[in-house]
Scaffold this motif. Structure first.
Motif, PDB file in Angstrom:
ATOM      1  N   MET A 188      -7.580  -7.928  25.667  1.00 15.98           N
ATOM      2  CA  MET A 188      -8.493  -9.480  25.262  1.00 15.98           C
ATOM      3  C   MET A 188      -7.639 -10.429  24.776  1.00 15.98           C
ATOM      4  O   MET A 188      -6.320 -10.009  24.312  1.00 15.98           O
ATOM      5  N   LYS A 189      -8.005 -11.332  25.310  1.00 12.50           N
ATOM      6  CA  LYS A 189      -7.536 -13.249  25.241  1.00 12.50           C
ATOM      7  C   LYS A 189      -7.406 -14.029  24.541  1.00 12.50           C
ATOM      8  O   LYS A 189      -8.581 -13.228  23.515  1.00 12.50           O
ATOM      9  N   GLN A 190      -6.958 -14.506  24.309  1.00 14.81           N
ATOM     10  CA  GLN A 190      -7.115 -16.006  22.951  1.00 14.81           C
ATOM     11  C   GLN A 190      -8.458 -15.973  22.902  1.00 14.81           C
ATOM     12  O   GLN A 190      -9.683 -15.724  21.731  1.00 14.81           O
ATOM     13  N   SER A 191      -9.235 -16.164  23.356  1.00 11.18           N
ATOM     14  CA  SER A 191     -10.755 -16.572  23.560  1.00 11.18           C
ATOM     15  C   SER A 191     -11.789 -15.898  23.430  1.00 11.18           C
ATOM     16  O   SER A 191     -12.624 -16.151  22.517  1.00 11.18           O
ATOM     17  N   ASP A 192     -11.457 -15.006  23.681  1.00 11.34           N
ATOM     18  CA  ASP A 192     -12.409 -13.551  23.166  1.00 11.34           C
ATOM     19  C   ASP A 192     -12.608 -12.782  21.955  1.00 11.34           C
ATOM     20  O   ASP A 192     -13.277 -12.599  21.227  1.00 11.34           O
ATOM     21  N   PHE A 193     -10.583 -12.979  21.584  1.00 11.32           N
ATOM     22  CA  PHE A 193     -10.420 -12.340  19.753  1.00 11.32           C
ATOM     23  C   PHE A 193     -11.026 -14.189  19.130  1.00 11.32           C
ATOM     24  O   PHE A 193     -12.152 -12.957  17.990  1.00 11.32           O
ATOM     25  N   LEU A 194     -11.234 -14.910  19.666  1.00  9.59           N
ATOM     26  CA  LEU A 194     -12.045 -15.929  18.661  1.00  9.59           C
ATOM     27  C   LEU A 194     -13.671 -15.807  18.255  1.00  9.59           C
ATOM     28  O   LEU A 194     -13.652 -16.018  17.626  1.00  9.59           O
ATOM     29  N   LYS A 195     -13.981 -16.009  19.560  1.00 15.72           N
ATOM     30  CA  LYS A 195     -15.813 -15.359  20.123  1.00 15.72           C
ATOM     31  C   LYS A 195     -15.916 -13.855  18.600  1.00 15.72           C
ATOM     32  O   LYS A 195     -17.264 -13.694  18.300  1.00 15.72           O
ATOM     33  N   VAL A 196     -14.794 -12.631  18.505  1.00 15.77           N
ATOM     34  CA  VAL A 196     -15.643 -11.921  17.399  1.00 15.77           C
ATOM     35  C   VAL A 196     -15.012 -12.303  16.243  1.00 15.77           C
ATOM     36  O   VAL A 196     -15.751 -12.063  16.124  1.00 15.77           O
ATOM     37  N   VAL A 197     -13.870 -12.954  15.793  1.00 19.26           N
ATOM     38  CA  VAL A 197     -13.721 -12.351  14.703  1.00 19.26           C
ATOM     39  C   VAL A 197     -14.101 -13.995  13.601  1.00 19.26           C
ATOM     40  O   VAL A 197     -13.965 -14.210  12.895  1.00 19.26           O
ATOM     41  N   LEU A 198     -13.915 -15.275  14.759  1.00 25.33           N
ATOM     42  CA  LEU A 198     -14.591 -16.298  13.446  1.00 25.33           C
ATOM     43  C   LEU A 198     -16.627 -16.121  13.181  1.00 25.33           C
ATOM     44  O   LEU A 198     -16.049 -16.919  12.101  1.00 25.33           O
ATOM     45  N   PHE A 205      -3.948 -12.149  11.613  1.00 24.12           N
ATOM     46  CA  PHE A 205      -2.844 -12.069  12.067  1.00 24.12           C
ATOM     47  C   PHE A 205      -2.754 -10.659  12.627  1.00 24.12           C
ATOM     48  O   PHE A 205      -2.605 -10.744  12.868  1.00 24.12           O
ATOM     49  N   LYS A 206      -3.015 -10.169  11.625  1.00 22.77           N
ATOM     50  CA  LYS A 206      -2.719  -8.590  11.496  1.00 22.77           C
ATOM     51  C   LYS A 206      -4.103  -7.744  12.668  1.00 22.77           C
ATOM     52  O   LYS A 206      -3.994  -7.557  13.606  1.00 22.77           O
ATOM     53  N   LEU A 207      -4.883  -8.292  12.198  1.00 19.81           N
ATOM     54  CA  LEU A 207      -6.571  -8.516  13.780  1.00 19.81           C
ATOM     55  C   LEU A 207      -5.428  -9.004  14.567  1.00 19.81           C
ATOM     56  O   LEU A 207      -5.087  -8.030  15.896  1.00 19.81           O
ATOM     57  N   TRP A 208      -5.237 -10.365  14.868  1.00 18.85           N
ATOM     58  CA  TRP A 208      -4.790 -10.727  16.350  1.00 18.85           C
ATOM     59  C   TRP A 208      -2.942  -9.676  16.537  1.00 18.85           C
ATOM     60  O   TRP A 208      -3.367  -8.981  17.880  1.00 18.85           O
ATOM     61  N   LYS A 209      -2.315  -9.077  16.184  1.00 16.76           N
ATOM     62  CA  LYS A 209      -1.160  -8.280  16.271  1.00 16.76           C
ATOM     63  C   LYS A 209      -1.711  -6.778  16.485  1.00 16.76           C
ATOM     64  O   LYS A 209      -1.299  -6.115  17.888  1.00 16.76           O
TER      65      LYS A 209
END
Length: 60
Positions: free
Chosen positions: A1-11, A40-44
């Protein structure tokens, strides 16, 4: 999962997480710290959360 995808999910639920933390911890600073630590834990574990249907429920 790329950073942009992660941000779309969690923001979209960032404020909801903060409000819950604020309600539980009372202190704004502690709630901000708890929210940051959660993300941070979700990102990890971003590869694992991609499998969840409802990441918001998992985070809460």
């Amino acid at each position: 999962m790329k950073q942009s995808d992660f941000l779309k999910v969690v923001l979209p639920f960032k404020d909801k997480v903060f409000r819950l933390a604020k309600r539980l911890l009372v202190s704004t600073e502690e709630a901000e710290d708890a929210t940051q630590e959660l993300f941070f834990k979700l990102w990890k574990s971003k590869e694992k959360i991609a499998d969840y249907k409802n990441v918001e429920a998992f985070a809460m």
